[in-house]
Motif scaffolding. Sequence first.
Motif, PDB file in Angstrom:
ATOM      1  N   LYS A 109      45.852  41.725  22.980  1.00  0.00           N
ATOM      2  CA  LYS A 109      46.269  42.135  21.636  1.00  0.00           C
ATOM      3  C   LYS A 109      45.987  43.622  21.406  1.00  0.00           C
ATOM      4  CE  LYS A 109      45.668  37.635  19.391  1.00  0.00           C
ATOM      5  NZ  LYS A 109      44.825  36.851  18.444  1.00  0.00           N
ATOM      6  N   GLU A 110      44.975  44.166  22.101  1.00  0.00           N
ATOM      7  CA  GLU A 110      44.654  45.593  21.983  1.00  0.00           C
ATOM      8  C   GLU A 110      45.504  46.455  22.913  1.00  0.00           C
ATOM      9  OE1 GLU A 110      40.470  46.253  22.552  1.00  0.00           O
ATOM     10  OE2 GLU A 110      40.047  45.853  20.447  1.00  0.00           O
ATOM     11  N   GLY A 111      46.430  45.820  23.627  1.00  0.00           N
ATOM     12  CA  GLY A 111      47.275  46.572  24.544  1.00  0.00           C
ATOM     13  C   GLY A 111      46.691  46.702  25.933  1.00  0.00           C
ATOM     14  N   LYS A 112      45.585  46.011  26.205  1.00  0.00           N
ATOM     15  CA  LYS A 112      44.977  46.039  27.531  1.00  0.00           C
ATOM     16  C   LYS A 112      45.660  45.020  28.433  1.00  0.00           C
ATOM     17  CE  LYS A 112      41.985  49.037  26.056  1.00  0.00           C
ATOM     18  NZ  LYS A 112      42.100  50.458  26.454  1.00  0.00           N
ATOM     19  N   LYS A 113      45.372  45.135  29.730  1.00  0.00           N
ATOM     20  CA  LYS A 113      46.026  44.269  30.711  1.00  0.00           C
ATOM     21  C   LYS A 113      44.986  43.463  31.483  1.00  0.00           C
ATOM     22  CE  LYS A 113      49.664  47.738  31.198  1.00  0.00           C
ATOM     23  NZ  LYS A 113      50.299  48.723  32.107  1.00  0.00           N
ATOM     24  N   PRO A 114      44.683  42.252  30.998  1.00  0.00           N
ATOM     25  CA  PRO A 114      43.725  41.413  31.713  1.00  0.00           C
ATOM     26  C   PRO A 114      44.383  40.594  32.817  1.00  0.00           C
ATOM     27  CG  PRO A 114      44.269  40.420  29.600  1.00  0.00           C
ATOM     28  CD  PRO A 114      45.053  41.704  29.684  1.00  0.00           C
ATOM     29  N   LEU A 115      43.622  40.358  33.876  1.00  0.00           N
ATOM     30  CA  LEU A 115      44.022  39.437  34.934  1.00  0.00           C
ATOM     31  C   LEU A 115      43.063  38.262  34.898  1.00  0.00           C
ATOM     32  CD1 LEU A 115      45.516  38.512  37.489  1.00  0.00           C
ATOM     33  CD2 LEU A 115      43.989  39.981  38.827  1.00  0.00           C
ATOM     34  N   PHE A 116      43.593  37.060  34.721  1.00  0.00           N
ATOM     35  CA  PHE A 116      42.786  35.847  34.613  1.00  0.00           C
ATOM     36  C   PHE A 116      42.914  35.084  35.934  1.00  0.00           C
ATOM     37  CE2 PHE A 116      40.866  33.069  31.221  1.00  0.00           C
ATOM     38  CZ  PHE A 116      40.428  32.071  32.086  1.00  0.00           C
ATOM     39  N   ILE A 117      41.817  35.015  36.683  1.00  0.00           N
ATOM     40  CA  ILE A 117      41.804  34.263  37.934  1.00  0.00           C
ATOM     41  C   ILE A 117      41.113  32.937  37.667  1.00  0.00           C
ATOM     42  CG2 ILE A 117      40.979  34.185  40.317  1.00  0.00           C
ATOM     43  CD1 ILE A 117      41.236  37.187  40.444  1.00  0.00           C
ATOM     44  N   SER A 118      41.908  31.885  37.580  1.00  0.00           N
ATOM     45  CA  SER A 118      41.370  30.568  37.272  1.00  0.00           C
ATOM     46  C   SER A 118      41.365  29.715  38.532  1.00  0.00           C
ATOM     47  CB  SER A 118      42.199  29.884  36.183  1.00  0.00           C
ATOM     48  OG  SER A 118      41.697  28.600  35.921  1.00  0.00           O
ATOM     49  N   ILE A 119      40.170  29.496  39.061  1.00  0.00           N
ATOM     50  CA  ILE A 119      40.048  28.693  40.280  1.00  0.00           C
ATOM     51  C   ILE A 119      40.101  27.210  39.940  1.00  0.00           C
ATOM     52  CG2 ILE A 119      38.574  28.202  42.273  1.00  0.00           C
ATOM     53  CD1 ILE A 119      37.384  31.017  41.905  1.00  0.00           C
ATOM     54  N   GLU A 120      39.557  26.865  38.782  1.00  0.00           N
ATOM     55  CA  GLU A 120      39.440  25.463  38.401  1.00  0.00           C
ATOM     56  C   GLU A 120      40.711  24.924  37.760  1.00  0.00           C
ATOM     57  OE1 GLU A 120      35.948  22.733  36.496  1.00  0.00           O
ATOM     58  OE2 GLU A 120      36.475  24.563  35.411  1.00  0.00           O
ATOM     59  N   MET A 121      41.397  25.753  36.977  1.00  0.00           N
ATOM     60  CA  MET A 121      42.558  25.288  36.223  1.00  0.00           C
ATOM     61  C   MET A 121      43.821  26.007  36.677  1.00  0.00           C
ATOM     62  SD  MET A 121      40.824  25.250  32.433  1.00  0.00           S
ATOM     63  CE  MET A 121      42.224  24.461  31.668  1.00  0.00           C
ATOM     64  N   LYS A 168      48.906  49.463  40.555  1.00  0.00           N
ATOM     65  CA  LYS A 168      50.110  49.507  39.722  1.00  0.00           C
ATOM     66  C   LYS A 168      49.793  49.889  38.274  1.00  0.00           C
ATOM     67  CE  LYS A 168      51.358  45.277  40.755  1.00  0.00           C
ATOM     68  NZ  LYS A 168      52.160  44.029  40.786  1.00  0.00           N
ATOM     69  N   GLY A 169      48.495  50.074  37.967  1.00  0.00           N
ATOM     70  CA  GLY A 169      48.107  50.399  36.601  1.00  0.00           C
ATOM     71  C   GLY A 169      48.169  49.202  35.676  1.00  0.00           C
ATOM     72  N   ASP A 170      48.042  47.994  36.245  1.00  0.00           N
ATOM     73  CA  ASP A 170      48.189  46.770  35.461  1.00  0.00           C
ATOM     74  C   ASP A 170      46.889  45.987  35.334  1.00  0.00           C
ATOM     75  OD1 ASP A 170      50.873  47.177  34.976  1.00  0.00           O
ATOM     76  OD2 ASP A 170      51.536  46.052  36.737  1.00  0.00           O
ATOM     77  N   LEU A 171      45.750  46.676  35.402  1.00  0.00           N
ATOM     78  CA  LEU A 171      44.477  45.950  35.319  1.00  0.00           C
ATOM     79  C   LEU A 171      43.456  46.726  34.498  1.00  0.00           C
ATOM     80  CD1 LEU A 171      42.864  43.479  36.200  1.00  0.00           C
ATOM     81  CD2 LEU A 171      42.149  44.749  38.228  1.00  0.00           C
ATOM     82  N   ASP A 172      43.080  46.151  33.350  1.00  0.00           N
ATOM     83  CA  ASP A 172      42.029  46.731  32.512  1.00  0.00           C
ATOM     84  C   ASP A 172      40.809  45.824  32.415  1.00  0.00           C
ATOM     85  OD1 ASP A 172      43.526  49.063  31.669  1.00  0.00           O
ATOM     86  OD2 ASP A 172      44.742  47.694  30.479  1.00  0.00           O
TER      87      ASP A 172
END
Length: 458
Positions: A233-245, A315-319
């Motif tokens: 929502k703040e314009g950042k770029k999170p990467l969610f690595i979900s091993i369980e789900m 790629k500039g896609d990770l904050d």
Amino acid sequence: MTMYMNDEKLKKMPQAVEIEELVLSALMTEGKAIERINLKADDFYLSKHQIIFTAIQRLQSRFAAIDMFTICEELNKMGELENIGGQYFITGLAIRVASSVHLVSHSEIIKQKSIARKLINISAHIQDMSYDEQTDVSDVLEFFEKNITEISIGSSKYEIYSMTESLDETIRYIQTIQANAERGIKISISTGLNNLNQYINGGWTAPDLIILGGRPSMGKTQFAVKFAKEAAKEGKKPLFISIEMTKIQLVMRMITENDLIDYYKIKTGQLSSEEWRLIDLMINQIADLNINIADGSNVRELTNIKSMARQMARKGDLDLLIIDYLQLIKTGLKFGTRDLEIGYITGELKNLAKELNIPIILLAQLNRPQKGVKVSTPKLEDLRESGNIEQDADIVLFPHRPSYYDENAVDADGNSWKNRGYIVIGKSREGERDKKIYFDHDERFKKIWDANQTEAPF
């Protein structure tokens, strides 16, 4: 970077010595022009050019004048003036009176030659490693990923700075924060919980390794989903690595935040047209969130996690990197104990946070309470293999919901813990510890917000 080519081949390495001279000459003529270029000392081919550029950078860091005389004086302080050819050589560069008009294009040529040299050396090293029967191919791949990332984002394995240089950089860091704040730009990433932001200095900041530890059903994943959404929502770029789900399970959690959407009806295929309309509304709310989700059978491998993060960073896609969860990560290496392996994993992830200059949130399981023993507020000792985790973490947070274990539980004032809980700050390198951050949540624990504040309904 170590050179792997022999001396004869080094003479033929990509270089642009004359252009390096023009750039240095232009900087002597117009010192402030250095702010327009993106070069490091090791981008220059000749060692004496590297030394001169370092002197210019040192002057710039102190906001000192940059010209032929100040550069000579700085080189003298560094004990390098005679090594580069003395004042005579500096004078020879200065009298070329190169214009700074073409400085940017000239610096780009130097950077191109520098990258080409680094690629040649990396490829040579990769060949050596690949021919070595004792080297695991996964190590070769990680060497490749790490070094390509370093070239792409301009990082390096290590550098040594004097106290003066460190102080100068620190002051610039503080000034940047202040300038950004005046323009409404935050250096930290909000957690979405104002009370938590207050106690961890504004939110998540690089290069922190944050451990979010909890017992089963304490809401670790739901907090992680909230943190990812708030960052996006703040314009950042999170990467969610979900091993369980899976990615579907994670998105389902986001969609069912709406209390009027029945998870049971989704799973049994009994949705009404009105519920489909509500799902469409939720989809419209989250569709534009720039959250990337890693999914797949090999996502639990540490080398793959690091590789994904580096690729996104290039790629500039990770904050912000979120990993769910620590005890499911595999290394493929042999350790005497699981404790040593956990320590290796947290150490590698802390190094990754520093390498990519991002905060990493790592979820972790707490030891289960013994049967018949009253469940107490979680603490650092409750972390599985806690010693190594505590050592590498910058922040350790423990979400806790007393009513999960006892529906009649009340706080010290006699108030029910129903739909309430708190986060314990077990460790904070730069903030307060042993603080309790209170939060409220809905009946199904799909939405979380600051205690005593109204949550906007869907």
